[in-house]
Design an enzyme around this catalytic site. Structure first.
Site, PDB file in Angstrom:
ATOM      1  N   LYS A 176     -16.868  -7.483  28.309  1.00  0.00           N
ATOM      2  CA  LYS A 176     -16.150  -7.134  29.550  1.00  0.00           C
ATOM      3  C   LYS A 176     -15.786  -8.477  30.173  1.00  0.00           C
ATOM      4  O   LYS A 176     -16.586  -9.093  30.865  1.00  0.00           O
ATOM      5  CB  LYS A 176     -17.062  -6.323  30.476  1.00  0.00           C
ATOM      6  CG  LYS A 176     -16.359  -5.444  31.501  1.00  0.00           C
ATOM      7  CD  LYS A 176     -15.413  -6.167  32.442  1.00  0.00           C
ATOM      8  CE  LYS A 176     -16.135  -6.931  33.522  1.00  0.00           C
ATOM      9  NZ  LYS A 176     -15.226  -7.757  34.342  1.00  0.00           N
ATOM     10  N   GLU A 179     -11.952 -10.034  35.126  1.00  0.00           N
ATOM     11  CA  GLU A 179     -10.621  -9.470  35.380  1.00  0.00           C
ATOM     12  C   GLU A 179      -9.670 -10.534  35.925  1.00  0.00           C
ATOM     13  O   GLU A 179      -8.466 -10.329  36.000  1.00  0.00           O
ATOM     14  CB  GLU A 179     -10.714  -8.264  36.331  1.00  0.00           C
ATOM     15  CG  GLU A 179     -11.219  -8.553  37.735  1.00  0.00           C
ATOM     16  CD  GLU A 179     -12.745  -8.585  37.854  1.00  0.00           C
ATOM     17  OE1 GLU A 179     -13.423  -9.027  36.911  1.00  0.00           O
ATOM     18  OE2 GLU A 179     -13.252  -8.183  38.930  1.00  0.00           O
ATOM     19  N   SER A 229     -22.049 -15.005  39.409  1.00  0.00           N
ATOM     20  CA  SER A 229     -22.705 -15.446  40.645  1.00  0.00           C
ATOM     21  C   SER A 229     -24.113 -14.832  40.747  1.00  0.00           C
ATOM     22  O   SER A 229     -24.389 -13.791  40.148  1.00  0.00           O
ATOM     23  CB  SER A 229     -21.853 -15.026  41.837  1.00  0.00           C
ATOM     24  OG  SER A 229     -21.692 -13.622  41.814  1.00  0.00           O
ATOM     25  N   CYS A 284     -20.638 -24.251  36.653  1.00  0.00           N
ATOM     26  CA  CYS A 284     -22.007 -24.019  37.129  1.00  0.00           C
ATOM     27  C   CYS A 284     -22.857 -25.271  36.916  1.00  0.00           C
ATOM     28  O   CYS A 284     -23.976 -25.343  37.392  1.00  0.00           O
ATOM     29  CB  CYS A 284     -22.617 -22.839  36.420  1.00  0.00           C
ATOM     30  SG  CYS A 284     -22.861 -23.158  34.679  1.00  0.00           S
TER      31      CYS A 284
HETATM   32  P1  NAD Z   1     -18.751 -13.026  39.631  1.00  0.00           P
HETATM   33  O1  NAD Z   1     -20.211 -12.808  39.762  1.00  0.00           O
HETATM   34  O2  NAD Z   1     -17.865 -12.671  40.758  1.00  0.00           O
HETATM   35  O3  NAD Z   1     -18.192 -12.170  38.372  1.00  0.00           O
HETATM   36  C1  NAD Z   1     -18.778 -12.252  37.096  1.00  0.00           C
HETATM   37  C2  NAD Z   1     -18.546 -10.945  36.347  1.00  0.00           C
HETATM   38  O4  NAD Z   1     -19.207  -9.893  37.056  1.00  0.00           O
HETATM   39  C3  NAD Z   1     -17.088 -10.541  36.232  1.00  0.00           C
HETATM   40  O5  NAD Z   1     -16.867 -10.034  34.942  1.00  0.00           O
HETATM   41  C4  NAD Z   1     -16.920  -9.463  37.294  1.00  0.00           C
HETATM   42  O6  NAD Z   1     -15.978  -8.485  36.933  1.00  0.00           O
HETATM   43  C5  NAD Z   1     -18.303  -8.843  37.374  1.00  0.00           C
HETATM   44  N1  NAD Z   1     -18.644  -8.379  38.731  1.00  0.00           N
HETATM   45  C6  NAD Z   1     -18.313  -8.993  39.905  1.00  0.00           C
HETATM   46  N2  NAD Z   1     -18.842  -8.310  40.953  1.00  0.00           N
HETATM   47  C7  NAD Z   1     -19.513  -7.261  40.427  1.00  0.00           C
HETATM   48  C8  NAD Z   1     -20.269  -6.206  40.999  1.00  0.00           C
HETATM   49  N3  NAD Z   1     -20.429  -6.097  42.321  1.00  0.00           N
HETATM   50  N4  NAD Z   1     -20.828  -5.297  40.168  1.00  0.00           N
HETATM   51  C9  NAD Z   1     -20.679  -5.397  38.839  1.00  0.00           C
HETATM   52  N5  NAD Z   1     -19.971  -6.386  38.236  1.00  0.00           N
HETATM   53  C10 NAD Z   1     -19.393  -7.306  39.017  1.00  0.00           C
HETATM   54  O7  NAD Z   1     -18.554 -14.548  39.185  1.00  0.00           O
HETATM   55  P2  NAD Z   1     -17.207 -15.381  39.039  1.00  0.00           P
HETATM   56  O8  NAD Z   1     -16.618 -15.641  40.381  1.00  0.00           O
HETATM   57  O9  NAD Z   1     -16.338 -14.798  37.978  1.00  0.00           O
HETATM   58  O10 NAD Z   1     -17.789 -16.764  38.433  1.00  0.00           O
HETATM   59  C11 NAD Z   1     -18.303 -17.795  39.236  1.00  0.00           C
HETATM   60  C12 NAD Z   1     -19.810 -17.742  39.312  1.00  0.00           C
HETATM   61  O11 NAD Z   1     -20.371 -17.777  38.017  1.00  0.00           O
HETATM   62  C13 NAD Z   1     -20.406 -18.943  40.043  1.00  0.00           C
HETATM   63  O12 NAD Z   1     -21.428 -18.495  40.886  1.00  0.00           O
HETATM   64  C14 NAD Z   1     -20.957 -19.810  38.915  1.00  0.00           C
HETATM   65  O13 NAD Z   1     -22.021 -20.668  39.296  1.00  0.00           O
HETATM   66  C15 NAD Z   1     -21.407 -18.765  37.954  1.00  0.00           C
HETATM   67  N6  NAD Z   1     -21.535 -19.307  36.611  1.00  0.00           N
HETATM   68  C16 NAD Z   1     -22.796 -19.504  36.128  1.00  0.00           C
HETATM   69  C17 NAD Z   1     -22.963 -20.045  34.864  1.00  0.00           C
HETATM   70  C18 NAD Z   1     -24.319 -20.284  34.301  1.00  0.00           C
HETATM   71  O14 NAD Z   1     -24.416 -20.597  33.132  1.00  0.00           O
HETATM   72  N7  NAD Z   1     -25.375 -20.136  35.068  1.00  0.00           N
HETATM   73  C19 NAD Z   1     -21.819 -20.379  34.094  1.00  0.00           C
HETATM   74  C20 NAD Z   1     -20.556 -20.152  34.632  1.00  0.00           C
HETATM   75  C21 NAD Z   1     -20.416 -19.613  35.895  1.00  0.00           C
END
Ligand code: NAD
Length: 492
Positions: A176, A179, A229, A284
């Site tokens: 998944k 988006e 996140s 990250c």
């Molecule tokens: P996000 O959490 O908004 O989204 C990540 C995924 O979760 C997406 O596929 C999204 O569709 C889904 N999602 C979002 N909200 C949701 C919900 N309420 N319920 C279910 N699914 C949901 O993250 P983002 O903005 O795409 O990416 C940035 C974040 O990712 C930053 O916080 C960054 O630090 C983190 N990140 C962490 C690592 C790591 O290895 N720890 C690596 C890359 C990015």
């Protein structure tokens, strides 16, 4: 003006559009132009993918590992051949520079290479004669259908932290993608189709929360890998595990870097500028707080302010551009609000990247490099993930004070030190409360043959992405205790 491309799901070996779904615009963050439309798939679409995966699993788990990896060798060759196109797609939907996109592809491909070692990596072990005439064995068997939910900032690399290990160990895999950046995974899946993986072994279902919830709740999905996140990571970990699934959930970060007075300041500044402002700070493993110790303060502050002010910002496919835009207008606004909040909380804005545009790309979501000096350790801004090109500066008198600042935080993704002292480096390595440590390194990203070891609020689970952790996560151990009684005097 380019016509927006329609993104499809890849289900049971073919491209598919859900009968009912909302379509979301995907915009190039440098131009704000819509370049694709992505479906927000309903639960029924997930159900179809899971059924196809369960069907495929019957044969795929019986396919010898040596044969399974032949598909990965072909996938690697195709990714190499299409690297330029994939990198341009990453730049166009995620905003990073072309060089950063190529580097991302390289790190992704490395995971495919490592997973090609699965015949050796998934070996078990055994003992003869645990009791007289009885032997005991440990085998690793695949779980079945597994899924990954990935973020926007590495549209190719992060899916590849999971996909190669999952399928090489004999599972069927559903992605998944974010988006916000679905085009790169559509291109990757087109290569999967070209390779000829059996239908249902690798699939994508595009969408948002509803699609994710359907994966978390579907009884046919055995394991969930997540990167994104921290609030969403916590939610996904608790819902997946409450439903009896394995889960590995990587969250957000706020990475501190200590700069000792004996550091090579020219090298340190160059590396720190790349760490804090590379990928527009949307990594990250970006350095987000620089803690200078003693005399390091004046030189480092002056050097990094220069580096921030002179960074060339623009569209990532243009020549000489060192930093692209942030992902969308919401993100730009959130970052700019946090910069203002930093000032309200007592920090001084040394370099201000707000309210600037790029010639020819006036609609793009650009925030220029920003430096907040003297950030109070107890302020909100000191502990909030900004996820943009903003570096906070703090100052400490001793390495003890600096370590206290490093360890005074909820996240634990990365901590780094710049020094020429082995003793300071060893102490830091030993005491810093984070899972990925850099010593004279600005982005301590583990290679594919090491696990990506976030700690604390940066990770929920026990087995991380990549390498041996991936193999363990995607397999369950089976113990066989075996006796073959016979008359030893009989000849064969
Ligand atoms: P996000 O959490 O908004 O989204 C990540 C995924 O979760 C997406 O596929 C999204 O569709 C889904 N999602 C979002 N909200 C949701 C919900 N309420 N319920 C279910 N699914 C949901 O993250 P983002 O903005 O795409 O990416 C940035 C974040 O990712 C930053 O916080 C960054 O630090 C983190 N990140 C962490 C690592 C790591 O290895 N720890 C690596 C890359 C990015």
């Amino acid at each position: 003006m380019v016509a927006a491309e329609q993104v499809h799901n890849f289900i049971n070996g073919d491209w598919h559009s859900p009968a009912t779904s909302t379509l979301l615009d995907v915009k190039n963050p440098a131009t704000a132009q819509a370049i694709a439309r992505v479906p927000l798939s309903p639960a029924e679409e997930v159900n179809q993918a899971v059924i196809a995966a369960q069907k495929a699993f019957v044969e795929w788990r019986r396919t010898p590992a040596l044969e399974r990896i032949q598909y990965l060798f072909r996938l690697k060759a195709l990714m190499e051949a299409n690297l330029d196109d994939l990198a341009r797609t990453i730049t166009n939907e995620a905003g990073k520079t072309y060089g950063e996109s190529v580097a991302e592809m390289r790190r992704g491909i490395e995971n495919v290479e490592v997973a090609c070692g699965i015949p050796a990596m998934m070996q078990g072990y055994n003992n003869e004669d645990i009791a007289s005439g009885i032997d005991e064995h440990l085998f690793r068997q695949p779980l079945g259908v597994v899924a990954a939910i990935t973020p926007f900032n590495f549209p190719a690399m992060i899916p590849l932290w999971f996909l190669p290990y999952a399928v090489a160990t004999g599972n069927c895999f559903i992605l998944k993608p974010s988006e916000k950046v679905p085009m790169t995974s559509q291109k990757l899946l087109a290569l999967v189709q070209q390779v000829g993986f059996p239908a249902g072994v690798i699939q994508t279902v595009n969408g948002g929360k509803e699609t994710v919830d359907a994966l978390l709740d579907h009884p046919g999905v055995r394991a969930i890998s997540f990167v994104g996140s921290t609030p969403v990571a916590k939610y996904i970990y608790s819902r997946a595990t409450a439903n009896g699934k394995r889960a590995q959930c990587q969250g957000g970060a706020k990475n501190p870097v200590v700069i000792m007075p004996d550091a090579d300041m020219e090298m340190t500044t160059r590396i720190m500028a790349d760490s804090a402002f590379g990928c527009a700070g949307q990594r990250c493993l970006a350095a987000s707080v620089a803690i200078t110790v003693g005399d390091a303060k004046n030189t480092f502050t002056e050097f990094i302010a220069d580096a921030a002010s002179s960074r060339k910002v623009g569209y990532g496919l243009d020549e000489g551009v060192q930093m692209g835009p942030v992902i969308n207008p919401d993100s730009k606004q959130r970052i700019e609000t946090l910069i203002a909040q930093g000032e309200t909380e007592g920090a001084k804005i040394l370099v201000d990247g707000r309210s600037k545009t790029v010639n020819g790309y006036e609609d793009g979501y650009f925030v220029y490099p920003t430096i907040l000096d003297g950030v109070p350790p107890q302020s909100n801004i000191a502990s909030t993930e900004i996820f943009g090109p903003v570096l906070s500066l703090m100052h400490a008198n001793t390495i003890e004070d600096a370590l206290a600042l490093v360890n005074n935080r909820a996240y634990g993704n990365m901590a780094c030190i710049f020094t020429s002292s082995g003793a300071a480096a060893r102490r830091f390595r030993y005491e810093a409360d984070a899972g990925n440590i850099g010593i004279n390194i600005g982005v301590a990203a583990p290679m594919a043959f090491f696990p990506f070891s976030g700690w604390n609020d940066s990770f929920f689970g026990d087995l991380h992405a990549q390498s041996w952790h991936g193999v363990e996560f995607y397999t369950q151990t089976k113990i066989v205790v075996e006796r073959w009684p016979r008359d030893w005097s009989r000849q064969f």
